[in-house]
Design a protein around this motif. Structure first.
Motif, short mmCIF file in Angstrom:
data_model
loop_
_atom_site.label_atom_id
_atom_site.label_comp_id
_atom_site.label_asym_id
_atom_site.label_seq_id
_atom_site.Cartn_x
_atom_site.Cartn_y
_atom_site.Cartn_z
N LEU A 8 1.03 -1.39 0.14
CA LEU A 8 0.03 0.07 -0.10
C LEU A 8 0.93 1.31 -0.11
N LYS A 9 1.77 1.23 0.41
CA LYS A 9 2.95 2.52 0.80
C LYS A 9 3.27 3.01 -0.59
N ASP A 10 3.03 2.19 -1.76
CA ASP A 10 3.36 2.58 -3.13
C ASP A 10 2.09 2.76 -3.97
N LEU A 11 0.90 2.84 -3.26
CA LEU A 11 -0.39 3.15 -3.96
C LEU A 11 -1.23 4.23 -3.39
N VAL A 12 -0.60 5.39 -2.79
CA VAL A 12 -1.16 6.23 -2.20
C VAL A 12 -1.83 6.80 -3.21
N THR A 64 -17.62 -9.38 12.29
CA THR A 64 -16.90 -9.82 13.90
C THR A 64 -15.63 -10.18 13.48
N GLN A 65 -14.77 -10.20 14.61
CA GLN A 65 -13.44 -10.73 14.45
C GLN A 65 -13.17 -11.90 13.75
N GLU A 66 -12.29 -11.79 12.73
CA GLU A 66 -11.86 -12.93 11.90
C GLU A 66 -12.77 -13.36 10.73
N CYS A 67 -13.79 -12.60 10.66
CA CYS A 67 -14.68 -12.93 9.48
C CYS A 67 -13.87 -12.49 8.03
N THR A 68 -14.13 -13.26 7.20
CA THR A 68 -13.42 -12.87 5.78
C THR A 68 -14.19 -11.74 5.00
N VAL A 69 -13.21 -10.86 4.60
CA VAL A 69 -13.88 -9.68 3.86
C VAL A 69 -13.21 -9.16 2.63
N LYS A 70 -13.86 -8.31 1.94
CA LYS A 70 -13.23 -7.92 0.94
C LYS A 70 -13.68 -6.44 0.73
N VAL A 71 -12.67 -5.87 0.52
CA VAL A 71 -13.01 -4.25 0.43
C VAL A 71 -12.27 -3.57 -0.97
N THR A 72 -12.81 -2.39 -0.95
CA THR A 72 -12.30 -1.56 -1.83
C THR A 72 -12.36 -0.07 -1.37
N GLY A 73 -11.29 0.68 -1.69
CA GLY A 73 -10.96 1.77 -1.23
C GLY A 73 -9.83 2.55 -1.73
N VAL A 74 -9.43 3.95 -1.28
CA VAL A 74 -8.58 4.51 -1.63
C VAL A 74 -7.49 4.48 -0.43
N VAL A 75 -6.08 4.40 -0.86
CA VAL A 75 -5.24 4.48 0.01
C VAL A 75 -4.62 5.98 0.19
N ARG A 76 -4.56 6.04 1.50
CA ARG A 76 -3.92 7.65 1.92
C ARG A 76 -2.90 7.48 3.11
N LYS A 77 -2.37 8.51 3.10
CA LYS A 77 -1.37 8.79 4.33
C LYS A 77 -1.87 8.93 5.63
N HIS A 78 -1.50 8.13 6.72
CA HIS A 78 -2.04 8.45 8.02
C HIS A 78 -2.07 10.00 8.23
N PRO A 79 -3.21 10.54 8.77
CA PRO A 79 -3.05 11.96 9.17
C PRO A 79 -1.92 12.49 9.95
N LYS A 80 -1.64 11.65 10.78
CA LYS A 80 -0.49 12.03 12.01
C LYS A 80 0.65 11.08 11.99
N GLN A 81 0.41 9.68 11.89
CA GLN A 81 1.70 9.11 11.62
C GLN A 81 2.49 8.80 10.45
N GLU A 82 3.81 9.04 10.70
CA GLU A 82 4.68 8.64 9.44
C GLU A 82 4.66 7.32 8.92
N ASN A 83 4.79 7.14 7.75
CA ASN A 83 4.98 5.56 7.37
C ASN A 83 3.75 4.74 7.91
N VAL A 84 2.79 5.42 8.06
CA VAL A 84 1.39 4.45 8.19
C VAL A 84 0.39 5.05 7.11
N PHE A 85 -0.20 3.97 6.96
CA PHE A 85 -1.25 4.04 5.67
C PHE A 85 -2.51 3.66 6.12
#
Ligand code: 4AD
Ligand code: MG
Length: 429
Positions: A8-12, A64-85
């Motif tokens: 994800l870091k390369d897909l912002v 619920t915890q550990e259910c299997t999911v599929k998601v789509t969305g837009v990658v962005r940088k964490h507003p506060k933390q460095e190197n977190v997406f």
């Protein structure tokens, strides 16, 4: 197209599709948080009314915890933390449910976690440990492969004992009695005569009825064997090997070591040369702190801790009394009664991680030792051939992977260092 969390870091700024499992959920007003893991990492996903499809918010209620999911969305940088997406979700689909997942983020007892080891592996701490184990295994292979060693794996079914008969796992080989391998060493001595520098790396079995933090019933051992190396060459090889494994793991697995809160200052100093202690010196050191210890005895776990606590690097203990070591150890002609064995004790009380030494090359002495150890000469006919046809000085050692992983990770017990541990008293799952 499916993406991986580690990329994800390369897909912002781009829209991605992720498949994985729900790690955690949290709601605060209009914003819903869903942490997803896919094996390559864990990423926070944010659902915001108006930004995501309405159906996603409905689906979220059933996650619920550990259910299997599929998601789509837009990658962005964490507003506060460095190197977190993070991913601003558009869609959320439930692929498989996971009702009442037994392991919740609260504290569970060890027995419960061990009983659910197949699920426990899904937690962040276990991911870190298994990735470090993988790094160590790769480091082991690269070290020997890069130094002209040939991998010559030894059999698991063996007709005779290598490390004494007290902890042999007996099994049937059709109508014959056989044992599960305690060590590939004897076979490596044969391949060393064929190829010079060799190693084997595989599962090892010891029927030890001990419930300690260092003992597994089935563990992985890497064993190099080198023609014309003496015990001193052997220690040099071992210390370079251990330095390489530790320093490489620190470099390549910094993130995982951080998850485990490992004190890196303790690992940074693991550099060759390591101190060397004669058994007699080590025994006197132990005697001072453990009155029950008798000079001449083998060291127990607590004794090893007494010795290793004096050093910030691992320490070799060499020249053990012959009586406490295996039949194949060479007796030092300059010090009768002492075997040219060398064990390496890890720092911070982790105990012996390497056992090895120089092998007896005289056929007469070996035959005497086989008798003294109550072993049957006929079982070692092929092994004695190695002394009959072009005998040669040679040395090697075995390093236990799980003890090494526990040490490098700073874990209190070996049970978390292997995906499915076999312990005395536990063979499930
Ligand atoms: O000291 P050990 O018994 O040495 C040998 O088997 C030699 N034949 C090796 C050789 O010279 N080629 O075992 C070597 C290492 C130990 O130092 C320890 O790290 C690990 O194997 N080990 C165990 N690890 C986990 N559980 C056990 N029950 C272990 N027993 C040994
Ligand atoms: Mg040993």
């Amino acid at each position: 197209m499916r993406h991986y969390i580690s990329d994800l870091k390369d897909l912002v700024g781009q829209t991605v599709e992720l498949k994985g499992w729900a790690y955690n959920t949290r709601s605060s007003g209009k914003v819903k948080f869903l942490e997803i893991r896919d094996g390559t990492g864990i990423v926070p996903c944010i659902l915001f009314k108006g930004e995501c499809e309405d159906s996603a918010l409905e689906v979220f209620e059933g996650v619920t915890q550990e259910c299997t999911v599929k998601v789509t969305g837009v990658v962005r940088k964490h507003p506060k933390q460095e190197n977190v997406f993070e991913v601003g979700l558009k869609t959320l689909e439930l692929l498989a449910p996971s009702p009442n997942y037994p392991i919740s983020p609260k504290d569970h007892g060890t027995d419960f976690l061990m009983e659910n080891r197949h699920l426990w592996l899904r937690s962040r701490r276990q991911h870190a440990i298994l990735r470090i184990r993988h790094e160590i295994v790769q480091a082991v292979r690269d070290f020997f492969d890069g130094r002209g060693f040939t991998l010559t794996d030894a059999p698991i079914f063996t007709p005779s004992a290598c490390e004494g008969t007290s902890n042999l796992f007996e099994t049937k080989y059709f109508d014959e009695k056989m044992y599960l391998s305690q060590s590939g060493q004897l076979y490596l001595e044969a391949t060393a005569a064929a190829l010079g520098k060799v190693y084997c790396f595989g599962p090892t079995f010891r029927a030890e009825k001990s419930k300690t933090r260092r003992h597994l019933i089935e563990f992985w051992m890497v064993e190099p064997e080198v023609a014309f190396n003496d015990m001193y060459d052997n220690m040099e090889l071992a210390e370079q090997f251990v330095e390489y494994i530790v320093q490489r793991t620190m470099k390549n697995r910094a993130e995982e070591l951080k998850v485990l809160e490992r004190d890196l200052s303790k690992l940074a100093v693991i550099k060759a040369p390591f101190p060397r202690l004669h058994y007699t010196e080590a025994a006197q050191m132990v005697k001072k702190e453990n009155a029950e210890f008798n000079i001449g005895d083998d060291f127990g776990g607590a004794d090893e801790t007494i010795i290793s606590s004096k050093y910030e690097r691992p320490v070799f203990v060499h020249h053990y009394p012959q009586a406490v070591k295996a039949f194949y150890m060479k007796e030092d002609p300059k010090e009768p009664g002492f075997a040219m064995g060398c064990d390496l004790l890890a720092t911070e009380g982790y105990g012996e991680i390497i056992g090895g030494g120089q092998r007896e090359e005289s056929i007469e002495k070996l035959m005497t030792k086989i008798k003294e150890h109550n072993l049957r000469e006929e079982d070692f006919k092929w092994y004695l051939d190695l002394r009959r046809y072009g005998s040669f000085p040679h040395s090697g050692f075995g390093l236990g992977i799980e003890r090494t992983v526990a040490w490098i990770c700073g874990l209190p017990h070996v049970r978390e260092t292997i995906p499915f541990p076999r312990l005395y008293g536990r063979s499930y799952p």
